[in-house]
Scaffold this active site. Structure first.
Site, PDB file in Angstrom:
ATOM      1  N   LYS A  73       0.844  -1.196   0.000  1.00 33.86           N
ATOM      2  CA  LYS A  73       0.000   0.000   0.000  1.00 33.86           C
ATOM      3  C   LYS A  73       0.882   1.249   0.000  1.00 33.86           C
ATOM      4  O   LYS A  73       1.912   1.303   0.680  1.00 33.86           O
ATOM      5  CB  LYS A  73      -0.902  -0.039   1.241  1.00 33.86           C
ATOM      6  CG  LYS A  73      -1.980   1.035   1.328  1.00 33.86           C
ATOM      7  CD  LYS A  73      -2.839   0.764   2.561  1.00 33.86           C
ATOM      8  CE  LYS A  73      -3.927   1.799   2.752  1.00 33.86           C
ATOM      9  NZ  LYS A  73      -4.759   1.487   3.950  1.00 33.86           N
ATOM     10  N   SER A 150      -9.648   1.501   3.246  1.00 32.79           N
ATOM     11  CA  SER A 150      -8.798   2.314   2.393  1.00 32.79           C
ATOM     12  C   SER A 150      -7.769   1.509   1.587  1.00 32.79           C
ATOM     13  O   SER A 150      -7.153   2.040   0.651  1.00 32.79           O
ATOM     14  CB  SER A 150      -8.037   3.349   3.248  1.00 32.79           C
ATOM     15  OG  SER A 150      -7.182   2.722   4.184  1.00 32.79           O
ATOM     16  N   SER A 174      -9.862  -1.180   7.429  1.00 37.76           N
ATOM     17  CA  SER A 174      -9.382  -0.865   6.077  1.00 37.76           C
ATOM     18  C   SER A 174      -8.769  -2.018   5.316  1.00 37.76           C
ATOM     19  O   SER A 174      -8.524  -1.908   4.117  1.00 37.76           O
ATOM     20  CB  SER A 174      -8.375   0.284   6.130  1.00 37.76           C
ATOM     21  OG  SER A 174      -8.946   1.427   6.705  1.00 37.76           O
TER      22      SER A 174
END
Length: 485
Positions: A73, A150, A174
């Protein structure tokens, strides 16, 4: 055959046997990444990955990550590789150091092929707010359903068959919520179990390093690599690390599992409830004791607003350094004050600005007692309520979400009883720092959905054992978009 659709264990065995090479896996993974149409990538490490696999140390061949293409990420710092947090304010930022997670994976022989998209600065749950636009769910080629956020890009990369492993971060849900929408195993270990050095801070007291796998066994093997004290991170735990795979196949006979009645009752989707009840029977067939217990519904309804106040307040403080002075994408002005105003006004999206306003408002001296301090007190009550359940049970088990991947046009700020509890309760795992894992239990209209298991702090071994038993019972492992089991 698409080897990249396999689990870590399966790929490792193929590499060791010589049936596939790391070079071939990296080449295939990069090719798939270039063809990705789900907006999963901020940056593809084309040259870096090819160079890395050329210099791969054969002495690492026993490592589960040896020669395995992975993604991280884009809120984890990676030296000499662009790291933006999916925000315009960090466009062009190239860190001078790597996060501890990136370093440990590299040391284990993993090959980074890309940095993945996220909701801007990890603040969001839809996968729609990054500066490159919406990240789509590979399970829906029409791009009408959310992947969730996210950690949207990481979820899309692994569920789309580009890589077998992806790093994310989890502040409220997330990783675990996108795992529900993408048919993945999404695992958030105990707060402090994995170093957060080099992870862009969102809400420090809630942020967890987390990750996506295709199987529970892979999740346990990953934790063996990533867990452990890091002197660079003061919040890194001193609790000894055990072999999380050693007893993963042991019987769960006698394990006590609690189902929170109020959470289940807030879900109206019959398909999900039927699959969940079926999975409870599977756990019982495997020897577990599953009971329905109650938690004060007022506390369950308070999870989301409590999370919003605390996370926005901490985010306001943590991101004060993004001012155009020290680093990042600067917008010039006549003074340094004007530089900061211009940079922040143009660098942040409206969603981020709103969260900073909420956070700043909550921290004002005249508001702090009523908002921030009150939220902290409420957090303690919420954590105490779940700790009370853990006094008598080894794990808490509930549907991970009230639905499979929702439609894009269903994203709304409007609150309802279903949305307030069932769609947001997973944040209790962050409030208490509990280890928590989501895994698939069924399909609805071709889209996967999952359930969540959460345990007391540092009890990952028991949690993974129960999750592994459930995974074997459902048969839903190594799922890849378009290949429903």
């Amino acid at each position: 055959m698409n080897y990249l659709s396999l689990s870590l264990v399966e790929l490792h065995n193929l590499i060791v046997s010589g049936k596939v090479t790391p070079e071939q896996l990296v080449k295939d993974s990069l090719e798939l990444a270039r063809k990705d149409n789900n907006n999963a990538f901020e940056y593809i490490c084309e040259k870096e990955a090819i160079e890395e696999v050329k210099n791969l140390d054969p002495k690492l061949k026993d490592s589960i990550f040896y020669g395995i293409p992975i993604v991280i990420k884009d809120n984890f710092s990676t030296k000499d590789i662009p790291t933006t947090g999916s925000s315009n304010i960090l466009k062009g930022y190239i860190p001078l150091f790597s996060s501890e997670v990136a370093l440990r994976l590299k040391k284990a022989g993993a090959i980074l092929i890309g940095k993945t998209t996220l909701d801007e600065l990890a603040m969001g749950g839809s996968g729609t707010t990054g500066h490159l636009g919406t990240t789509f769910n590979p399970w829906d080629p029409t791009h009408q359903h959310l992947i969730g956020g996210s950690s949207c890009g990481s979820a899309a990369a692994i569920s789309g068959g580009i890589v077998p492993f992806a790093v994310g971060s989890d502040t409220g849900d997330s990783v675990r919520k996108p795992a529900n929408n993408a048919g993945l195993v999404g695992f958030k270990p105990t707060w402090g179990r994995i170093s957060r050095y080099g992870l862009f801070p969102f809400a420090t007291s809630l942020d967890h390093v987390a990750y996506f796998n295709r199987t529970v066994e892979d999740a346990a093997l990953t934790l063996n690599v990533l867990a452990g004290r890091d002197e660079k991170d003061a919040s890194s735990s001193l609790v000894p690390v055990v072999d999380f795979v050693k007893n993963i196949n042991d019987s769960i006979k006698g394990k006590k599992i609690a189902v929170i009645k109020e959470i289940v009752d807030s879900i109206n989707n019959k398909t999900i409830i039927d699959a969940f009840n079926k999975s409870i029977n599977m756990l019982r067939d495997n020897g577990a004791i599953v009971d329905e217990v109650s938690v004060d519904i007022k506390l369950l309804k308070a999870i989301y607003p409590t999370y919003i106040i605390i996370s926005c307040a901490e985010a306001t403080s943590n991101n004060a350094n993004l001012d155009g002075i020290k680093f990042g994408n600067r917008i010039e002005g006549d003074s340094f004050e004007q530089v900061m105003i211009n940079t922040r006004n143009n660098g942040f999206s409206e969603l981020i600005k709103r969260r900073f306003v909420i956070g700043s408002f909550s921290l004002l001296s005249e508001n702090a007692n009523e908002l921030f301090i009150r939220a902290q007190k409420c957090r303690r009550l919420i954590v105490d309520a779940f700790n009370k359940v853990f006094e008598n049970y080894d794990a808490i088990y509930c549907p991970a979400s009230p639905s499979a991947a929702p439609l894009m046009d269903s994203v709304s700020d409007t609150l309802s009883n279903e949305y307030l509890i069932a769609d947001n309760y997973l944040a209790y795992g962050n409030m208490g720092g509990f280890p928590s894992i989501t895994l698939p239990i069924g399909f609805e209209n071709g889209l996967p959905f999952g359930a969540n298991l959460t345990a007391k702090p540092f009890d990952e071994s028991n949690l993974l054992k129960i999750a592994n038993s459930l995974e074997k019972a459902t048969g839903l492992s190594s799922l890849v978009a378009g290949k429903e089991k």
